[in-house]
Design a protein around this motif. Structure first.
Motif, PDB file in Angstrom:
ATOM      1  N   ILE A  76       0.841  -1.200   0.000  1.00  0.00           N
ATOM      2  CA  ILE A  76       0.000   0.000   0.000  1.00  0.00           C
ATOM      3  C   ILE A  76       0.875   1.249   0.000  1.00  0.00           C
ATOM      4  N   VAL A  77       1.922   1.229   0.817  1.00  0.00           N
ATOM      5  CA  VAL A  77       2.847   2.364   0.876  1.00  0.00           C
ATOM      6  C   VAL A  77       3.485   2.589  -0.494  1.00  0.00           C
ATOM      7  N   CYS A  78       3.922   1.511  -1.141  1.00  0.00           N
ATOM      8  CA  CYS A  78       4.529   1.626  -2.479  1.00  0.00           C
ATOM      9  C   CYS A  78       3.529   2.174  -3.492  1.00  0.00           C
ATOM     10  N   LYS A  79       2.300   1.716  -3.414  1.00  0.00           N
ATOM     11  CA  LYS A  79       1.267   2.167  -4.343  1.00  0.00           C
ATOM     12  C   LYS A  79       1.010   3.671  -4.164  1.00  0.00           C
ATOM     13  N   LEU A  80       0.979   4.131  -2.921  1.00  0.00           N
ATOM     14  CA  LEU A  80       0.777   5.562  -2.664  1.00  0.00           C
ATOM     15  C   LEU A  80       1.946   6.383  -3.208  1.00  0.00           C
ATOM     16  N   GLU A  81       3.159   5.880  -3.008  1.00  0.00           N
ATOM     17  CA  GLU A  81       4.337   6.581  -3.527  1.00  0.00           C
ATOM     18  C   GLU A  81       4.306   6.658  -5.050  1.00  0.00           C
ATOM     19  N   ARG A  82       3.971   5.546  -5.696  1.00  0.00           N
ATOM     20  CA  ARG A  82       3.905   5.535  -7.159  1.00  0.00           C
ATOM     21  C   ARG A  82       2.826   6.478  -7.685  1.00  0.00           C
ATOM     22  N   ALA A  83       1.773   6.661  -6.906  1.00  0.00           N
ATOM     23  CA  ALA A  83       0.700   7.564  -7.320  1.00  0.00           C
ATOM     24  C   ALA A  83       1.068   9.030  -7.092  1.00  0.00           C
ATOM     25  N   GLY A  84       2.219   9.276  -6.468  1.00  0.00           N
ATOM     26  CA  GLY A  84       2.694  10.646  -6.298  1.00  0.00           C
ATOM     27  C   GLY A  84       2.393  11.269  -4.947  1.00  0.00           C
ATOM     28  N   PHE A  85       1.866  10.496  -4.014  1.00  0.00           N
ATOM     29  CA  PHE A  85       1.596  11.045  -2.689  1.00  0.00           C
ATOM     30  C   PHE A  85       2.889  11.120  -1.900  1.00  0.00           C
ATOM     31  N   GLU A  86       3.041  12.208  -1.154  1.00  0.00           N
ATOM     32  CA  GLU A  86       4.247  12.403  -0.353  1.00  0.00           C
ATOM     33  C   GLU A  86       3.897  12.282   1.122  1.00  0.00           C
ATOM     34  N   PHE A  87       4.759  11.622   1.856  1.00  0.00           N
ATOM     35  CA  PHE A  87       4.571  11.443   3.288  1.00  0.00           C
ATOM     36  C   PHE A  87       5.904  11.080   3.899  1.00  0.00           C
ATOM     37  N   HIS A  88       5.935  11.122   5.211  1.00  0.00           N
ATOM     38  CA  HIS A  88       7.167  10.799   5.926  1.00  0.00           C
ATOM     39  C   HIS A  88       7.065   9.369   6.448  1.00  0.00           C
ATOM     40  N   GLN A  89       8.057   8.548   6.120  1.00  0.00           N
ATOM     41  CA  GLN A  89       8.090   7.186   6.640  1.00  0.00           C
ATOM     42  C   GLN A  89       8.961   7.141   7.879  1.00  0.00           C
ATOM     43  N   TRP A  90       8.424   6.602   8.950  1.00  0.00           N
ATOM     44  CA  TRP A  90       9.179   6.454  10.182  1.00  0.00           C
ATOM     45  C   TRP A  90       9.809   5.076  10.202  1.00  0.00           C
ATOM     46  N   PRO A  91      11.134   5.030  10.308  1.00  0.00           N
ATOM     47  CA  PRO A  91      11.818   3.734  10.289  1.00  0.00           C
ATOM     48  C   PRO A  91      11.611   2.974  11.598  1.00  0.00           C
ATOM     49  N   GLY A  92      11.934   1.724  11.543  1.00  0.00           N
ATOM     50  CA  GLY A  92      11.846   0.904  12.742  1.00  0.00           C
ATOM     51  C   GLY A  92      11.332  -0.471  12.398  1.00  0.00           C
TER      52      GLY A  92
END
Length: 119
Positions: A76-92
């Motif tokens: 889902i995260v990859c799909k959102l990125e490919r669609a051009g949505f920007e957000f901050h990913q918190w590692p862990g």
């Protein structure tokens, strides 16, 4: 001297503050700030409803403003990125994302985001 010149050209002089103050006054007195905040919060609410209804996503905090903290499966995260949505990913070990919904988010953008999450 270079700094003084840049400061003057950038309008950062006390005499120039009246221009900034006029904009700020219109932003506050006309209620523009409240309308823009309500618009951003409404879009965030719609997005959070879609995220909450998806079994592959988990809201981490109640959505009370225009920020959404969510854990989502990697595809889902990859799909959102490919669609051009920007957000901050918190590692862990259990990654999450932080979405900040701007006031200029229109209904089409919300629909596009919801479709990405739903499929």
């Amino acid at each position: 001297e270079s700094l003084r010149r840049r400061r003057m050209r950038g309008g950062h002089l006390l005499s120039k503050m009246r221009f900034l103050s006029a904009q700020l006054e219109a932003y506050i007195e006309g209620g523009l700030w409240l309308r823009l905040a309500a618009q951003a919060n409404s879009a965030a609410r719609e997005i959070s409803i879609a995220l909450a209804s998806n079994p592959r996503t988990e809201l981490l905090h109640p959505v009370e403003a225009n920020e959404i903290f969510v854990r989502a499966e990697p595809d889902i995260v990859c799909k959102l990125e490919r669609a051009g949505f920007e957000f901050h990913q918190w590692p862990g070990p259990d990654p999450a994302i932080r979405l900040v919904v701007p006031y200029a988010t229109d209904a089409d953008t919300v629909s596009k985001f919801v479709a990405c999450v739903a499929n």
